[in-house]
Motif scaffolding. Structure first.
Motif, PDB file in Angstrom:
ATOM      1  N   ARG A  81      43.345  33.757  48.153  1.00  0.00           N
ATOM      2  CA  ARG A  81      42.207  35.272  46.975  1.00  0.00           C
ATOM      3  C   ARG A  81      43.377  35.692  46.756  1.00  0.00           C
ATOM      4  N   PRO A  82      42.684  36.256  45.195  1.00  0.00           N
ATOM      5  CA  PRO A  82      44.324  36.751  44.642  1.00  0.00           C
ATOM      6  C   PRO A  82      44.452  38.070  45.037  1.00  0.00           C
ATOM      7  N   GLU A  83      43.791  38.828  46.144  1.00  0.00           N
ATOM      8  CA  GLU A  83      43.997  39.638  46.770  1.00  0.00           C
ATOM      9  C   GLU A  83      45.109  40.555  47.884  1.00  0.00           C
ATOM     10  N   GLN A  84      45.056  38.686  48.069  1.00  0.00           N
ATOM     11  CA  GLN A  84      46.990  38.383  48.935  1.00  0.00           C
ATOM     12  C   GLN A  84      48.119  38.226  48.517  1.00  0.00           C
ATOM     13  N   PHE A  85      48.186  38.467  47.006  1.00  0.00           N
ATOM     14  CA  PHE A  85      49.050  38.500  46.493  1.00  0.00           C
ATOM     15  C   PHE A  85      49.494  40.170  46.283  1.00  0.00           C
TER      16      PHE A  85
END
Length: 115
Positions: A81-85
């Motif tokens: 998910r984008p939040e993991q970056f």
């Protein structure tokens, strides 16, 4: 005297002929070896292209997603998910004082021992 000169000339011609004959066979051998190596390089490039294509096929995102779903209970893999970056402002850059400034370099050409 003339006979000795004629014999020496004939021996020199025979010696040069033997040398040229040997060089001809060395050249032919080198040509055959070069062609063999070129064929091997072509075959290796062909295999590499095939392996790259297989790698691209096996690493398709939809295929990997399906494999992750099929093996979820064994691997416990979740989709990214984008939040993991992280964000760019979270990157730790080196301090600016450690950067070498070329304007502080010493001009070595003005020191006496250079030609």
């Amino acid at each position: 005297m003339r006979t000795i000169l004629l014999v020496l000339t004939a021996m020199a011609v025979i010696g040069l002929a033997v040398w040229a004959y040997q060089e001809n066979y060395r050249t032919q051998h080198a040509t055959v070896e070069t062609e063999r190596l070129q064929r091997q390089i072509g075959e290796a490039r062909s295999r590499l292209a095939m392996l790259k294509a297989e790698w691209a096929y096996l690493n398709r995102p939809e295929r990997l997603r399906d494999l992750a779903e099929i093996n979820y209970y064994d691997l416990q893999l979740l989709p990214l998910r984008p939040e993991q970056f992280g964000n760019i402002d979270q990157v730790a850059y080196p301090p600016t004082g450690l950067v070498f400034d070329l304007s502080d370099a010493v001009d070595v050409s003005s020191q006496g021992d250079w030609p």
